[in-house]
Design a protein around this motif. Sequence first.
Motif, PDB file in Angstrom:
ATOM      1  N   PHE A 173      -6.745 -34.750  -2.641  1.00  0.00           N
ATOM      2  CA  PHE A 173      -7.708 -33.871  -3.638  1.00  0.00           C
ATOM      3  C   PHE A 173      -9.162 -34.250  -2.844  1.00  0.00           C
ATOM      4  O   PHE A 173      -9.214 -35.102  -2.368  1.00  0.00           O
ATOM      5  N   SER A 174      -9.981 -33.393  -3.582  1.00  0.00           N
ATOM      6  CA  SER A 174     -11.539 -33.303  -3.140  1.00  0.00           C
ATOM      7  C   SER A 174     -12.482 -32.892  -4.428  1.00  0.00           C
ATOM      8  O   SER A 174     -11.848 -32.167  -4.916  1.00  0.00           O
ATOM      9  N   ILE A 175     -13.366 -33.557  -4.358  1.00  0.00           N
ATOM     10  CA  ILE A 175     -14.333 -33.326  -5.540  1.00  0.00           C
ATOM     11  C   ILE A 175     -15.886 -33.249  -4.782  1.00  0.00           C
ATOM     12  O   ILE A 175     -16.023 -33.969  -4.083  1.00  0.00           O
ATOM     13  N   GLY A 176     -16.617 -32.476  -5.638  1.00  0.00           N
ATOM     14  CA  GLY A 176     -17.892 -32.232  -5.058  1.00  0.00           C
ATOM     15  C   GLY A 176     -18.605 -31.792  -6.329  1.00  0.00           C
ATOM     16  O   GLY A 176     -18.300 -31.394  -7.254  1.00  0.00           O
ATOM     17  N   VAL A 177     -20.084 -31.817  -5.885  1.00  0.00           N
ATOM     18  CA  VAL A 177     -21.196 -31.423  -6.810  1.00  0.00           C
ATOM     19  C   VAL A 177     -22.283 -30.796  -6.020  1.00  0.00           C
ATOM     20  O   VAL A 177     -22.645 -31.298  -5.050  1.00  0.00           O
ATOM     21  N   ASN A 178     -22.810 -29.782  -6.611  1.00  0.00           N
ATOM     22  CA  ASN A 178     -24.164 -29.278  -6.074  1.00  0.00           C
ATOM     23  C   ASN A 178     -25.022 -29.719  -7.137  1.00  0.00           C
ATOM     24  O   ASN A 178     -25.046 -29.298  -8.421  1.00  0.00           O
ATOM     25  N   LEU A 179     -26.361 -30.255  -6.717  1.00  0.00           N
ATOM     26  CA  LEU A 179     -27.461 -30.678  -7.655  1.00  0.00           C
ATOM     27  C   LEU A 179     -28.735 -30.015  -7.255  1.00  0.00           C
ATOM     28  O   LEU A 179     -28.825 -30.018  -5.837  1.00  0.00           O
ATOM     29  N   GLY A 180     -29.576 -29.421  -7.861  1.00  0.00           N
ATOM     30  CA  GLY A 180     -30.789 -29.011  -7.304  1.00  0.00           C
ATOM     31  C   GLY A 180     -31.887 -28.425  -8.210  1.00  0.00           C
ATOM     32  O   GLY A 180     -31.647 -28.959  -9.520  1.00  0.00           O
ATOM     33  N   TYR A 181     -32.566 -27.761  -7.781  1.00  0.00           N
ATOM     34  CA  TYR A 181     -33.674 -27.128  -8.651  1.00  0.00           C
ATOM     35  C   TYR A 181     -33.866 -25.859  -8.416  1.00  0.00           C
ATOM     36  O   TYR A 181     -33.838 -24.955  -7.521  1.00  0.00           O
ATOM     37  N   LEU A 182     -34.096 -25.120  -9.770  1.00  0.00           N
ATOM     38  CA  LEU A 182     -34.249 -23.831  -9.881  1.00  0.00           C
ATOM     39  C   LEU A 182     -35.510 -23.409 -10.292  1.00  0.00           C
ATOM     40  O   LEU A 182     -36.187 -23.976 -11.106  1.00  0.00           O
ATOM     41  N   PHE A 183     -36.253 -22.543  -9.555  1.00  0.00           N
ATOM     42  CA  PHE A 183     -37.773 -22.020  -9.781  1.00  0.00           C
ATOM     43  C   PHE A 183     -37.809 -20.502  -9.322  1.00  0.00           C
ATOM     44  O   PHE A 183     -37.026 -19.902  -8.758  1.00  0.00           O
ATOM     45  N   GLY A 184     -38.983 -20.171  -9.758  1.00  0.00           N
ATOM     46  CA  GLY A 184     -39.447 -18.612  -9.594  1.00  0.00           C
ATOM     47  C   GLY A 184     -39.837 -18.095 -10.885  1.00  0.00           C
ATOM     48  O   GLY A 184     -40.221 -18.961 -12.045  1.00  0.00           O
ATOM     49  N   TYR A 215     -26.848 -27.951 -12.038  1.00  0.00           N
ATOM     50  CA  TYR A 215     -25.802 -28.715 -11.410  1.00  0.00           C
ATOM     51  C   TYR A 215     -24.341 -27.545 -11.498  1.00  0.00           C
ATOM     52  O   TYR A 215     -24.205 -26.741 -12.171  1.00  0.00           O
ATOM     53  N   LYS A 216     -23.348 -27.950 -10.440  1.00  0.00           N
ATOM     54  CA  LYS A 216     -22.369 -27.103 -10.566  1.00  0.00           C
ATOM     55  C   LYS A 216     -21.177 -28.230  -9.824  1.00  0.00           C
ATOM     56  O   LYS A 216     -21.430 -28.998  -8.662  1.00  0.00           O
ATOM     57  N   LEU A 217     -20.072 -28.102 -10.397  1.00  0.00           N
ATOM     58  CA  LEU A 217     -18.984 -29.275 -10.181  1.00  0.00           C
ATOM     59  C   LEU A 217     -17.882 -28.252  -9.452  1.00  0.00           C
ATOM     60  O   LEU A 217     -17.646 -27.163  -9.773  1.00  0.00           O
ATOM     61  N   GLY A 218     -17.385 -28.922  -8.666  1.00  0.00           N
ATOM     62  CA  GLY A 218     -15.855 -28.304  -8.021  1.00  0.00           C
ATOM     63  C   GLY A 218     -14.793 -29.366  -7.575  1.00  0.00           C
ATOM     64  O   GLY A 218     -15.195 -30.579  -7.528  1.00  0.00           O
ATOM     65  N   LEU A 219     -13.742 -28.794  -7.667  1.00  0.00           N
ATOM     66  CA  LEU A 219     -12.417 -29.565  -7.152  1.00  0.00           C
ATOM     67  C   LEU A 219     -11.622 -28.682  -6.583  1.00  0.00           C
ATOM     68  O   LEU A 219     -11.339 -27.425  -6.741  1.00  0.00           O
ATOM     69  N   GLN A 220     -10.951 -29.397  -5.469  1.00  0.00           N
ATOM     70  CA  GLN A 220      -9.845 -28.663  -4.737  1.00  0.00           C
ATOM     71  C   GLN A 220      -8.804 -29.675  -4.544  1.00  0.00           C
ATOM     72  O   GLN A 220      -8.866 -30.881  -4.460  1.00  0.00           O
ATOM     73  N   TYR A 221      -7.289 -29.109  -4.384  1.00  0.00           N
ATOM     74  CA  TYR A 221      -6.024 -29.781  -4.094  1.00  0.00           C
ATOM     75  C   TYR A 221      -5.404 -29.107  -3.126  1.00  0.00           C
ATOM     76  O   TYR A 221      -5.112 -27.866  -3.167  1.00  0.00           O
ATOM     77  N   ARG A 222      -4.974 -29.918  -2.026  1.00  0.00           N
ATOM     78  CA  ARG A 222      -4.299 -29.126  -0.951  1.00  0.00           C
ATOM     79  C   ARG A 222      -2.813 -29.529  -0.766  1.00  0.00           C
ATOM     80  O   ARG A 222      -2.602 -31.030  -1.058  1.00  0.00           O
ATOM     81  N   ALA A 223      -1.751 -28.685  -1.101  1.00  0.00           N
ATOM     82  CA  ALA A 223      -0.466 -29.137  -1.142  1.00  0.00           C
ATOM     83  C   ALA A 223       0.043 -28.345   0.497  1.00  0.00           C
ATOM     84  O   ALA A 223       0.158 -27.488   0.702  1.00  0.00           O
TER      85      ALA A 223
END
Length: 431
Positions: A173-184, A215-223
Motif C-alpha cells: 500500500f501507499s498513501i499520499g496527500v497534496n497540501l497547498g495554497y490556491l490563489f488568483g 488538500y487532496k488525498l490519494g491511495l494506491q495498492y499494488r498486487a
Amino acid sequence: MHWTKVSILCLLGTFFLVANKVSAQENSPYSRYGLGDLNNNQNTVNRGMGGVSQAYNDPQAVNFVNPASYYSLVLTTFDVGIEGGAKSITDQGAKFSSGFGTLSYLQLGIPLVRNRWGLNLGLRPVTRVSYNIQQGFNSNFGDTTKWPLTNKYEGSGGLYQLYAGTGVRVGDFSIGVNLGYLFGNVENNTRLFFPDPNTYPSHKMTRITYNSFFYKLGLQYRAKLNKEMDMTFGVTGSMKQNMNARQEALNETLMSNGAGNYTNQDTVSYVKGNRGKVVYPEEFGGGIMIRKYDKWSVGVDYTSNQWQNFKSFEVKDSALQNAWKLAIGGQFVPNATALSGYWNRVAYRLGAYYGQDYLKLAGQNMPMMGFTVGAGLPVRRMPYSNQYSMLNLAFEVAHRGNNQTVLKENTYRISLGFTLSDKWFIKRKYE
C-alpha cells in the motif's frame, strides 16, 4: 551546463514567447461560468494515455493527480509542462476560432527514502478565464418604442495552485496527500451600449480575489501477478472545501473619447473588500492499471466532480452540474534496455475518454470526448553522468457539446513535458 539542458531551456524560452503571444487571442465563452475553464490536471505522460493517472506510478514521472505515487521516485526529478493549440466554437452556424498557450505545471520531485517515501513541490494553473462576447437585442422604452441595444461581456484572470505533497509506501500500500495554497482573481465586465449617442453606456464590473488552502488525498495498492507483471489500484478524493474570497464591485456610466475608447463619466456605486466564501466542490476518482515491467501498461480511470454544489458568496451557478469522465489508455516500449536502435526505447502512448461536462447550458447536457496519442523520447545522456532526461509529447483532439447544444467546441492541443532527473546530495570522495 549539460548540453541537453541548454537545448531544452532554449526551446522552453522560445515556446513561452510564442505562448504569451497566442494566449492573448483566446476567447472561450465557456469560461464565463463557475471559476472559469478548467485546466487539464494531468502531466504530459498521462495526457498521452487519455488522462489515465489514478493508478499510475513511475520512477521517472511525477504523477501529481495521485500523491500516493510519489513513493516511487528514485531520482530528484524536475518536471515542467507547457501546452498550446487552437479551438473553434460553433454557435448556430457561426464559427469562431482562437489560439492558446500556457504553462501546464512546474514541479520538483525528491525521493526521501528510495522506493519508500517521496516529496513533490509544484505550481500549476487550475482555471483560466478569457472571453470577449457581444450580444445584440431589442428592448422596450415606453409603450411603443423599441431600441436595438448591445451587451458586451469581457472576462479575464484565473486560479493557481502552489502545493507540496508526499507519498509513503507501507508494504503493498501507499498513501499520499497534496497540501497547498490556491490563489488568483477573476474579473467579469458587462457593458451596455445604446444607439442614441446622447445616452451614456453603462458598465458593471465584478472582481473576485481568491486565497485559500486546499488538500487532496490519494491511495494506491499494488498486487503482483507474476515475476513480470503487476496490477495497481488507485483512488483519490477531496471533500467540499470553503475558499476565502474578497469581492469588488463597480457600477458606472461611461463616456466616449471619440476614438472607440471609454472613460468614467459617473460612478453609481462601488464596493470594495466584501469578504465571503466560495464553495469548491468535492471530487473523487478511481482506476486500475496492469503493467508488464519495462514493456507495456494499460489502465482505466473514472472521475467525478460535484459541481452542482459550487457556490460563490452563497449564490449557486445554474449553468453548473455534476461532471464525470471515463478514460482508457496505455503505453508500449519495444525494448527499454536496447543498446542500439533509438526508437526501441521510445514509449508509445494512446488513449481516449468520454464523459459529461460540468456545464449545462440552456438545459442541455454537454457531452465531452477526446482522443490522444503521445510519446516519451529518452534524451541521450553524457558519459559518467547521473542524468536521465525525457522529452514527453502528447497530442489531443477534444470535443465538447454536440448538434443539440447551444455551443459546440473542438480543441486541438499539443503538450510538451520535460523531465530532468539527476542524483542530488552526492558526497565528493576526491578533491
